[in-house]
Design an enzyme around this catalytic site. Structure first.
Site, mmCIF file in Angstrom:
data_model
loop_
_atom_site.group_PDB
_atom_site.id
_atom_site.type_symbol
_atom_site.label_atom_id
_atom_site.label_comp_id
_atom_site.label_asym_id
_atom_site.label_seq_id
_atom_site.Cartn_x
_atom_site.Cartn_y
_atom_site.Cartn_z
ATOM 1 N N ARG A 121 -10.497 -6.811 -4.318
ATOM 2 C CA ARG A 121 -11.200 -6.180 -5.443
ATOM 3 C C ARG A 121 -10.197 -5.530 -6.378
ATOM 4 O O ARG A 121 -9.084 -5.242 -6.014
ATOM 5 C CB ARG A 121 -12.167 -5.105 -4.923
ATOM 6 C CG ARG A 121 -13.428 -5.660 -4.314
ATOM 7 C CD ARG A 121 -14.356 -4.534 -3.890
ATOM 8 N NE ARG A 121 -14.856 -3.786 -5.037
ATOM 9 C CZ ARG A 121 -14.616 -2.494 -5.255
ATOM 10 N NH1 ARG A 121 -13.888 -1.779 -4.426
ATOM 11 N NH2 ARG A 121 -15.117 -1.895 -6.313
ATOM 12 N N LYS A 186 -8.988 0.565 6.895
ATOM 13 C CA LYS A 186 -9.660 -0.642 6.411
ATOM 14 C C LYS A 186 -9.505 -1.790 7.418
ATOM 15 O O LYS A 186 -8.403 -2.190 7.772
ATOM 16 C CB LYS A 186 -9.082 -1.039 5.055
ATOM 17 C CG LYS A 186 -9.875 -2.136 4.394
ATOM 18 C CD LYS A 186 -9.892 -1.986 2.899
ATOM 19 C CE LYS A 186 -10.433 -3.232 2.241
ATOM 20 N NZ LYS A 186 -10.688 -3.091 0.837
ATOM 21 N N ARG A 322 -12.834 7.608 -2.956
ATOM 22 C CA ARG A 322 -11.936 8.176 -1.938
ATOM 23 C C ARG A 322 -12.494 9.495 -1.425
ATOM 24 O O ARG A 322 -13.227 10.168 -2.145
ATOM 25 C CB ARG A 322 -10.556 8.451 -2.526
ATOM 26 C CG ARG A 322 -9.930 7.174 -3.015
ATOM 27 C CD ARG A 322 -8.454 7.304 -3.288
ATOM 28 N NE ARG A 322 -8.116 6.202 -4.174
ATOM 29 C CZ ARG A 322 -7.344 6.298 -5.231
ATOM 30 N NH1 ARG A 322 -6.782 7.430 -5.539
ATOM 31 N NH2 ARG A 322 -7.112 5.253 -5.994
#
Ligand code: BTN
Length: 325
Positions: A121, A186, A322
């Site tokens: 992305r 992640k 975030r």
């Protein structure tokens, strides 16, 4: 000879040059050249020991089309029109999009051992080393226009989380809009790309990247906290072909039903997986960061951000979220 050598070395044992040459029907010199090419291309480290031959230390887990198909359930099998396992490709999403432009049908799944230009992305690249992780794209044609697809990428996150649970990868979380997390790091990402008529027929490529066993050498290029399935499961995870099948078992029914069901059907489950539920966050969309408390998503998949001026609905786009420090 391309990379036909690799399946023979996948078991991690030593194989003599002569044995490999015999199995492939080529000369020993051709084997030696092929090994050198793989090493120079940095595909893999291949050890060469005089008198023993060649080996890939620790072996590799190559994708196997028969194993994937055997692990698909009946509905996913019926919905998948074609499964392509490529050795290397620029990006499985780009490849699927090219096939879509040639008129390829809904239900095509394309995966590769390696991507040379994996896309993430926000214009980022997706680190995609050889035979380590999963890079999967599914092409699906929708008929009711882009508006009916609101929340699709979030629902895909739920499908990915379910697939991971089916592979005994516990406690997976989702971060709006498209990250798959484990303990704040992640584990995977989702990238949807669309072409066609925003008001009618449109082809959507649903790309999923999952870190299965990220090699340390490749991980240096990742600019955020990451993890992989190997670490989470202490190396007790199914083979990549099984994980791919588990993903397709969730993904194919989801896309087939989504236009009828809409995101509402998936919303509650998404919220139960929301890693940032009620957490202070900062959104980065333009020059000015926007702080607030994340309060889940609405029926359209828009993030509900409680700000100093009230509750704001944030739709997808080039936004990053975030934790507030
Ligand atoms: C993200 O930035 O989090 C999205 C990453 C999506 C990566 C996958 S890997 C398979 C597919 N092909 C690509 O080039 N990208 C997606």
């Amino acid at each position: 000879m391309s990379r036909s050598l690799l399946p023979l070395l996948a078991d991690g044992k030593f194989h003599s040059g002569q044995g490999l040459a015999g199995a492939l029907g080529v000369s020993r010199t051709a084997v030696w050249k092929q090994v050198n090419r793989l090493v120079t291309d940095s595909v893999l480290e291949i050890e060469s020991v005089k008198g023993k031959g060649y080996r890939i230390r620790g072996g590799i887990d190559l994708l196997d089309i028969d194993q994937v198909k055997a692990a698909l359930d009946a509905r996913a099998s019926a919905l998948m029109t074609h499964l392509e396992i490529l050795d290397t490709v620029d990006s499985t999403n780009a490849h699927a999009m090219r096939l879509a432009e040639q008129g390829c049908l809904t239900g095509l799944v394309c995966t590769a051992e390696q991507q040379s230009a994996g896309r993430g992305r926000r214009g980022r690249s997706w680190v995609s080393p050889y035979a380590s992780n999963l890079y999967v794209s599914l092409l699906w044609n929708f008929t009711q226009g882009a508006a009916a697809l609101e929340g699709l990428s979030l629902a895909v996150g739920v499908a990915v989380a379910r697939a991971l649970q089916a592979c005994d990868v516990p406690h997976v979380g989702l971060k709006w809009p498209n990250d798959v997390l484990y303990d704040g790091a992640k584990l995977g990402g989702i990238l949807l790309e669309m072409k066609g008529d925003a008001a009618g027929n449109c082809g959507v490529v649903i790309g999923v990247g999952l870190n299965v066993a990220m090699p340390a050498a490749a991980a240096g290029a990742i600019d955020q906290a990451w993890t992989d399935i190997k670490t989470i499961t202490n190396n007790q995870h199914p083979k990549r072909s099984r994980i791919l099948a588990a993903l397709l078992n969730e993904l194919l029914p989801l896309v087939a039903d989504f236009e009828q069901q809409g995101f509402t059907h998936w919303r509650e489950e998404w919220q139960s997986l929301d890693a940032f539920c009620n957490a202070p966050v900062v959104l980065h969309a333009g020059d000015v960061p926007l702080g607030g408390i994340a309060r889940g998503v609405d029926a359209r998949g828009a993030l509900q951000l409680e700000t100093a001026t009230g509750l704001q609905s944030i739709y997808g786009g080039e936004i990053s979220l975030r934790a507030a420090s």
